[in-house]
Design an enzyme around this catalytic site. Structure first.
Site, PDB file in Angstrom:
ATOM      1  N   GLY A   1       9.605  17.011 -26.413  1.00  0.00           N
ATOM      2  CA  GLY A   1      10.526  17.593 -25.432  1.00  0.00           C
ATOM      3  C   GLY A   1      11.581  16.595 -24.991  1.00  0.00           C
ATOM      4  O   GLY A   1      12.706  16.971 -24.652  1.00  0.00           O
TER       5      GLY A   1
ATOM      6  N   GLY B   1      20.478  13.300  12.776  1.00  0.00           N
ATOM      7  CA  GLY B   1      21.460  14.075  12.020  1.00  0.00           C
ATOM      8  C   GLY B   1      22.452  13.211  11.274  1.00  0.00           C
ATOM      9  O   GLY B   1      23.070  13.660  10.301  1.00  0.00           O
TER      10      GLY B   1
HETATM   11  C1  HXC Z   1      25.208   7.520  23.207  1.00  0.00           C
HETATM   12  C2  HXC Z   1      24.407   5.538  22.430  1.00  0.00           C
HETATM   13  C3  HXC Z   1      23.667   6.205  21.429  1.00  0.00           C
HETATM   14  C4  HXC Z   1      23.754   7.615  21.378  1.00  0.00           C
HETATM   15  C5  HXC Z   1      23.332   4.107  21.219  1.00  0.00           C
HETATM   16  N1  HXC Z   1      24.152   4.248  22.255  1.00  0.00           N
HETATM   17  N2  HXC Z   1      23.000   5.289  20.717  1.00  0.00           N
HETATM   18  N3  HXC Z   1      25.163   6.200  23.309  1.00  0.00           N
HETATM   19  N4  HXC Z   1      24.527   8.242  22.281  1.00  0.00           N
HETATM   20  N5  HXC Z   1      23.100   8.314  20.443  1.00  0.00           N
HETATM   21  C6  HXC Z   1      24.748   3.172  23.077  1.00  0.00           C
HETATM   22  C7  HXC Z   1      23.741   2.456  23.948  1.00  0.00           C
HETATM   23  O1  HXC Z   1      23.584   3.138  25.147  1.00  0.00           O
HETATM   24  C8  HXC Z   1      24.399   1.104  24.116  1.00  0.00           C
HETATM   25  O2  HXC Z   1      25.417   1.226  25.078  1.00  0.00           O
HETATM   26  C9  HXC Z   1      25.084   0.880  22.791  1.00  0.00           C
HETATM   27  O3  HXC Z   1      25.225   2.191  22.192  1.00  0.00           O
HETATM   28  C10 HXC Z   1      24.289   0.019  21.854  1.00  0.00           C
HETATM   29  O4  HXC Z   1      22.965   0.513  21.807  1.00  0.00           O
HETATM   30  P1  HXC Z   1      21.687  -0.447  21.939  1.00  0.00           P
HETATM   31  O5  HXC Z   1      20.515   0.454  22.121  1.00  0.00           O
HETATM   32  O6  HXC Z   1      21.948  -1.498  22.957  1.00  0.00           O
HETATM   33  O7  HXC Z   1      21.701  -1.139  20.507  1.00  0.00           O
HETATM   34  P2  HXC Z   1      20.469  -1.514  19.597  1.00  0.00           P
HETATM   35  O8  HXC Z   1      19.443  -2.240  20.396  1.00  0.00           O
HETATM   36  O9  HXC Z   1      21.047  -2.207  18.408  1.00  0.00           O
HETATM   37  O10 HXC Z   1      19.830  -0.133  19.134  1.00  0.00           O
HETATM   38  C11 HXC Z   1      20.576   0.765  18.364  1.00  0.00           C
HETATM   39  C12 HXC Z   1      19.828   2.123  18.248  1.00  0.00           C
HETATM   40  C13 HXC Z   1      19.505   2.642  19.675  1.00  0.00           C
HETATM   41  C14 HXC Z   1      18.548   1.913  17.471  1.00  0.00           C
HETATM   42  C15 HXC Z   1      20.739   3.054  17.465  1.00  0.00           C
HETATM   43  O11 HXC Z   1      20.686   2.570  20.453  1.00  0.00           O
HETATM   44  C16 HXC Z   1      19.001   4.033  19.650  1.00  0.00           C
HETATM   45  O12 HXC Z   1      17.813   4.272  19.354  1.00  0.00           O
HETATM   46  N6  HXC Z   1      19.873   4.996  19.978  1.00  0.00           N
HETATM   47  C17 HXC Z   1      19.544   6.380  20.025  1.00  0.00           C
HETATM   48  C18 HXC Z   1      19.322   6.918  18.652  1.00  0.00           C
HETATM   49  C19 HXC Z   1      19.072   8.393  18.675  1.00  0.00           C
HETATM   50  O13 HXC Z   1      17.970   8.842  19.025  1.00  0.00           O
HETATM   51  N7  HXC Z   1      20.138   9.166  18.413  1.00  0.00           N
HETATM   52  C20 HXC Z   1      20.099  10.609  18.474  1.00  0.00           C
HETATM   53  C21 HXC Z   1      19.496  11.048  17.127  1.00  0.00           C
HETATM   54  S1  HXC Z   1      19.320  12.761  17.098  1.00  0.00           S
HETATM   55  P3  HXC Z   1      25.919  -0.034  25.945  1.00  0.00           P
HETATM   56  O14 HXC Z   1      26.884   0.573  26.917  1.00  0.00           O
HETATM   57  O15 HXC Z   1      24.708  -0.617  26.564  1.00  0.00           O
HETATM   58  O16 HXC Z   1      26.602  -0.962  24.997  1.00  0.00           O
HETATM   59  C22 HXC Z   1      20.619  13.266  16.296  1.00  0.00           C
HETATM   60  C23 HXC Z   1      20.669  14.741  16.176  1.00  0.00           C
HETATM   61  C24 HXC Z   1      21.838  15.174  15.353  1.00  0.00           C
HETATM   62  O17 HXC Z   1      21.447  12.556  15.880  1.00  0.00           O
HETATM   63  C25 HXC Z   1      21.454  16.339  14.557  1.00  0.00           C
HETATM   64  C26 HXC Z   1      22.615  16.873  13.783  1.00  0.00           C
HETATM   65  C27 HXC Z   1      22.148  17.888  12.805  1.00  0.00           C
END
Ligand code: HXC
Length: 510
Positions: A404, A170
């Site tokens: 056009g 999102g």
């Molecule tokens: C809570 C999160 C988070 C999330 C990352 N973190 N994404 N915490 N909610 N969505 C936290 C991790 O736990 C971690 O905490 C820190 O942020 C850094 O993340 P890493 O994974 O260590 O970093 P990196 O390896 O650089 O990877 C980044 C990333 C990955 C690719 C963004 O974190 C990831 O895939 N996150 C989830 C992405 C996702 O699926 N989001 C939801 C999308 S759905 P610590 O404490 O270890 O530092 C969505 C729906 C909305 O958004 C719809 C609205 C219409």
């Protein structure tokens, strides 16, 4: 009393550390700046006023009660860029990966609403793992509140998004609702569904960079308007763009001090158009030779390169330029070029930025892929955009204006204010060869007749004078005087006042 003051300083220092030194180091190790460092580079020194520094999340599920971080992963406030105010938010990846919680969303919404009320742009520096997973539907609600404000702000204040890290799920839709999206090469990506899910659902194996990196979005999908090599370059370029834009739809773009004379002649333009009509030339050359100090801020430079869009200044005033590019597809208009230019024209019109249109177009690109892809509807977008625009519109036809494509490229008939042609202009339904082959099909085996008919057609239509006789061209001008003529034209049109009929909103062919 001293204690209380010290306590404030202590709390501030704690908030400024975000997710802590370890995570700040990790951010730097990825080649990224922190949210605060980015704000410092974006704004004028000492101009940043922060809001909601101590806001924390309110989630208690998943043992979240013990994990509060002041600011909750986003820094919000306002400041100035070259003395002009802007609101901004910068997501802090060191706090829960910059993920969006209910509180984080409320902070963004607060400054969106202030920006609309104050009539100042909003810049979003995005670096976020998407919806805060622990908050579930509250995070989704927060996102949607942000989207709603993006929609209300559209056309009222300029909205600029810079993607400086992940933007997944999102998180992509708030940027997508803004006027411009810029990305940082190698450290940012945008996608609705990431590589892992793709592999499971569709069996496609693709890297994050291939799926949603800067190259993909600036050259293939056209989601992004430009890309920069690193955070520093990106922020410097956003400052440069900001200077071209008005603060809101109630203001005119800023006027900058200029040292380039408006009556500067450029004799090299007299030989820009090659004698052979099939040989291309670079329309960038005309744009930079006409612009104040040769400064052209190109938008979507890597997408639909057959049409050029971007900002220049004339006598210090911002002007939006749309130009066919003979170097690519001979300058033909296709679906992508239509969409790209239409969106740019609508932005300019929404924010009172006059339009300069430079025409050298042999027509719409023919072919099944274009027709099946809906070129009729996409072409109509550009037609619509120029036709509804009420800002000053000046057009210069340098060479071909056929079929056009003549009708679409801001002609007199779409309320063009001042339409010039160079003596090399050819304004016709089509080129001589195609026209004669249709009109004299029965004589195709008689080369003499065909040659004579071709010469007659060229004499009649392959010049600007037929159109000038009919008043469709206001004046045939010398190429070397183009800057002087368009500067005078825009100076004349400075106070143009034109209204469209009242409507709730239009029904642009989407
Ligand atoms: C809570 C999160 C988070 C999330 C990352 N973190 N994404 N915490 N909610 N969505 C936290 C991790 O736990 C971690 O905490 C820190 O942020 C850094 O993340 P890493 O994974 O260590 O970093 P990196 O390896 O650089 O990877 C980044 C990333 C990955 C690719 C963004 O974190 C990831 O895939 N996150 C989830 C992405 C996702 O699926 N989001 C939801 C999308 S759905 P610590 O404490 O270890 O530092 C969505 C729906 C909305 O958004 C719809 C609205 C219409």
């Amino acid at each position: 009393m001293q204690d209380i003051l010290e306590q404030l300083e202590h709390r501030r220092a704690q908030a400024r550390l975000g997710g802590g030194q370890k995570r700040i180091d990790a951010q730097h190790a990825k080649g990224k700046l922190t949210a605060r460092e980015r704000i410092e580079l974006l704004l004028d020194p000492d101009s940043f006023e922060e809001f909601d520094m101590f806001v924390t999340h309110r989630c208690t599920d998943f043992e979240m009660g013990d994990t509060k971080s002041p600011g909750d992963g986003v820094i919000t406030g306002w400041g100035t860029i070259n003395g002009r105010k802007t609101f901004l938010f910068a997501q802090d990846f060191t706090v829960f990966g910059g993920s969006l919680s209910e509180s984080h969303a409320r902070k963004i919404c607060k400054i969106q609403e202030m920006a609309i009320k104050q009539g100042a742009p909003i810049i979003g520096l995005n670096d976020s793992g998407g919806a805060r997973i622990q908050e579930g539907v509250s995070a989704l609600a927060g996102y949607t509140d942000v989207f709603q404000n993006n929609i209300l702000a559209s056309g009222v204040i300029p909205q600029i998004s810079v993607i400086m890290g992940p933007s997944a799920g999102g998180a992509v839709y708030s940027p997508a609702l803004t006027d411009f999206i810029f990305m940082v090469r190698d450290t940012s990506y945008m996608f609705l569904t990431g590589p892992d899910v793709l592999k499971t659902v569709t069996n496609e194996v693709v890297t994050a960079e291939e799926l949603g990196g800067a190259k993909t979005h600036t050259s293939k999908s056209s989601v992004a308007d430009g890309a920069f090599d690193n955070d520093m370059e990106a922020l410097a370029e956003i400052r440069r763009l900001f200077d071209f834009l008005p603060l809101s739809n109630k203001e005119k773009p800023p006027v900058r001090k200029v040292f380039d004379k408006p009556d500067r002649l450029d004799m090299s333009l007299d030989t820009l158009v090659p004698e052979n009509p099939n040989i291309p030339y670079d329309m960038h050359e005309l744009i930079t030779k006409v612009a104040d100090e040769g400064d052209f801020y190109e938008i979507q430079a890597d997408f639909a390169k057959n049409i050029l869009t971007g900002f220049i200044r004339l006598e210090g005033r911002t002007v939006g330029v749309v130009g066919n590019q003979p170097m690519v597809l001979a300058g033909c208009i296709d679906s992508d070029a239509s969409r790209k230019a239409a969106r740019f024209v609508r932005f300019c019109d929404a924010f009172s930025i006059p339009l300069l249109t430079l025409v050298d177009v042999p027509g719409f690109l023919p072919g099944t892929s274009q027709e099946f892809g809906g070129v009729i509807k996409h072409g109509a977008k550009l037609l619509y955009a120029f036709g509804e625009a009420t800002v000053p519109k000046v057009t210069v036809i340098t060479r071909k204006a056929y079929g056009g494509a003549y009708c679409v490229m801001s002609p007199k008939h779409l309320r063009g204010d001042i339409n010039y042609a160079w003596p090399t202009a050819q304004i016709a339904v089509m080129g001589a060869k195609g026209a004669v082959e249709i009109l004299h099909r029965k004589d195709l085996d008689k080369p003499d007749v065909i040659a004579q008919k071709t010469a007659e057609y060229e004499e009649m239509f392959l010049s600007p004078f037929r159109a000038a006789e009919l008043g469709y061209i206001d004046e045939v001008i010398m190429p070397h005087s183009t800057r002087r003529r368009v500067c005078r034209a825009f100076a004349l049109l400075k106070d143009k006042d034109l209204q469209n009929p009242w409507k709730k909103h239009d029904n642009l062919p989407l």
